[in-house]
Design an enzyme around this catalytic site. Structure first.
Site, mmCIF file in Angstrom:
data_model
loop_
_atom_site.group_PDB
_atom_site.id
_atom_site.type_symbol
_atom_site.label_atom_id
_atom_site.label_comp_id
_atom_site.label_asym_id
_atom_site.label_seq_id
_atom_site.Cartn_x
_atom_site.Cartn_y
_atom_site.Cartn_z
ATOM 1 N N ILE A 151 67.459 -27.787 41.907
ATOM 2 C CA ILE A 151 67.040 -27.704 40.562
ATOM 3 C C ILE A 151 67.553 -26.531 39.642
ATOM 4 O O ILE A 151 68.165 -26.464 38.765
ATOM 5 C CB ILE A 151 65.608 -27.937 40.374
ATOM 6 C CG1 ILE A 151 64.942 -29.080 40.987
ATOM 7 C CG2 ILE A 151 65.218 -27.796 38.851
ATOM 8 C CD1 ILE A 151 63.476 -29.359 40.999
ATOM 9 N N ASP A 255 55.104 -27.113 32.146
ATOM 10 C CA ASP A 255 54.816 -28.520 32.437
ATOM 11 C C ASP A 255 53.950 -28.698 33.468
ATOM 12 O O ASP A 255 53.580 -29.842 33.914
ATOM 13 C CB ASP A 255 56.153 -29.408 32.928
ATOM 14 C CG ASP A 255 56.253 -30.598 32.997
ATOM 15 O OD1 ASP A 255 55.669 -31.371 32.259
ATOM 16 O OD2 ASP A 255 56.473 -31.020 34.274
ATOM 17 N N GLU A 260 46.033 -28.035 38.057
ATOM 18 C CA GLU A 260 46.153 -29.193 38.811
ATOM 19 C C GLU A 260 45.630 -29.324 40.267
ATOM 20 O O GLU A 260 45.396 -30.092 40.836
ATOM 21 C CB GLU A 260 47.657 -29.502 38.663
ATOM 22 C CG GLU A 260 47.996 -29.834 37.129
ATOM 23 C CD GLU A 260 49.572 -30.133 37.053
ATOM 24 O OE1 GLU A 260 49.751 -31.448 37.454
ATOM 25 O OE2 GLU A 260 50.511 -29.326 37.032
ATOM 26 N N HIS A 286 52.963 -32.568 33.025
ATOM 27 C CA HIS A 286 53.794 -32.704 34.254
ATOM 28 C C HIS A 286 54.615 -33.933 34.224
ATOM 29 O O HIS A 286 54.311 -34.796 35.011
ATOM 30 C CB HIS A 286 52.609 -32.779 35.277
ATOM 31 C CG HIS A 286 53.331 -32.141 36.739
ATOM 32 N ND1 HIS A 286 52.596 -31.664 37.656
ATOM 33 C CD2 HIS A 286 54.478 -32.370 37.133
ATOM 34 C CE1 HIS A 286 53.322 -31.713 38.628
ATOM 35 N NE2 HIS A 286 54.624 -31.965 38.371
ATOM 36 N N ILE A 287 55.450 -33.899 33.251
ATOM 37 C CA ILE A 287 56.568 -35.215 33.178
ATOM 38 C C ILE A 287 57.669 -34.549 33.083
ATOM 39 O O ILE A 287 58.921 -35.455 32.936
ATOM 40 C CB ILE A 287 56.267 -35.706 31.647
ATOM 41 C CG1 ILE A 287 56.536 -34.358 30.571
ATOM 42 C CG2 ILE A 287 54.882 -36.138 31.495
ATOM 43 C CD1 ILE A 287 56.697 -35.076 29.195
#
Length: 328
Positions: A151, A255, A260, A286-287
């Site tokens: 990434i 994000d 969480e 968190h998309i």
């Protein structure tokens, strides 16, 4: 017939394939079930946003694999899975491009004050107050990337397309591979002080928890913007809220949230970020990895791992060894 639990929505084509081959229990939607009500009979889990703790794994005597629909495993007790002979797998690379593109969706939203501008238009205000909506361009600025895996490298390529200089910090990346990607390998303290935009792509480990805290935030440029699409907990969010409120940095876009780890499906009740009261903060739920293409690839990959294990084979992308001597 095998029984499979799917914790959250996956690509409908993949779900249809699974339903044709197994009894499927869904952890979402109108037919949602509580996992512990069916855990005794579950052979495999395709897991997204649900925590699989030691107690949950121990309550699953038939379980053979937890296939993560993605690359992170912070919501799985890996040690417990290994002790119980349960494979844990990931789908590396499935959402790399999706996450990298979302970095720039967030960065541009902050740089061009998009959320504020949109909310004003929705309120009927077209022309007033434009002076405080002046943004900044990415071209000619410096992108700092913490974590230079798949990434991070994709973020570097996109940043260069915007005309940005790229700095990279990664303890396992070599100078040769970073240079080949058009970036410059630097220590974290150099990246923090030189970057105009910082994008985090590191795993959450004891050594990386709160790697960006009050001291690091204080050393950033006042015009700096930080993006986290990796894992909540890498940034000290209380320190970030203070830095934004005090104007120490220009903005942040997240994000993922540290809360969480407490409740992946509703972390806002545990976060230090009141909904709209922190200046310069953009949040998405968190998309980053949620694109049609990434969903299909991650779903296909996780289902492939489940099929291998249920057929008696080792998976392709395990993060543990369920056939360790203790479980052989």
């Amino acid at each position: 017939m095998s029984e499979i639990y799917v914790s959250d929505p996956i690509h409908p084509d993949v779900l249809a394939d699974i339903q044709a081959a197994a009894t499927v229990h869904l952890g979402y939607g109108p037919h949602k079930v509580d996992y512990l009500d069916i855990s005794a009979n579950i052979d495999a889990v395709i897991l997204r946003a649900e925590n699989f703790t030691r107690d949950i794994i121990a309550a699953s005597p038939q379980l053979k694999i937890i296939a993560r629909h993605g690359v992170g495993t912070n919501n799985v007790d890996i040690d417990a899975a290994t002790e119980h002979g349960v494979w844990v797998t990931t789908t590396p690379g499935a959402n790399s491009n999706a996450v990298a593109e979302h970095v720039f969706a967030l960065l541009l939203s902050g740089a061009r004050r998009v959320p504020t501008a949109v909310s004003r238009v929705h309120a009927g205000n077209w022309s007033e107050g434009k002076a405080d909506l002046i943004g900044f361009e990415l071209s000619g600025r410096t992108m700092g990337i913490i974590g230079f895996g798949a990434i991070g490298r994709r973020v570097a390529a996109i940043a260069q397309g915007f005309g940005m200089t790229v700095l990279a910090c990664d303890p396992v990346a070599t100078e040769k591979e970073v240079t080949a990607a058009g970036a410059r390998l630097v220590p974290l303290d150099v990246l923090i002080t030189e970057a105009d935009a910082i994008s985090i792509h590191a795993p959450l480990l004891p050594s990386t928890r709160h790697m960006i805290g009050a001291q690091e935030l204080a050393r950033m440029k006042k015009t700096a913007f930080i993006v986290n699409t990796s894992r909540g907990g890498l940034v000290d969010e209380s320190a970030l809220a203070a830095a934004l409120t005090e104007g120490l940095i220009a903005g942040a876009a997240f994000d993922v949230l540290e809360a969480e780890s407490i409740d992946m499906k509703d972390p806002l009740t545990h976060t230090p970020f009141p909904h709209t009261t922190i200046p310069g903060l953009v949040l998405t739920p968190h998309i980053a990895g949620q694109t049609e293409e990434a969903f299909l690839e991650a779903g296909t990959g996780s289902w492939a791992e489940v099929k291998l294990v249920l057929a008696g084979h080792a998976p392709t992308h395990p993060v543990n060894n369920a056939l360790s001597p203790a479980n052989a």
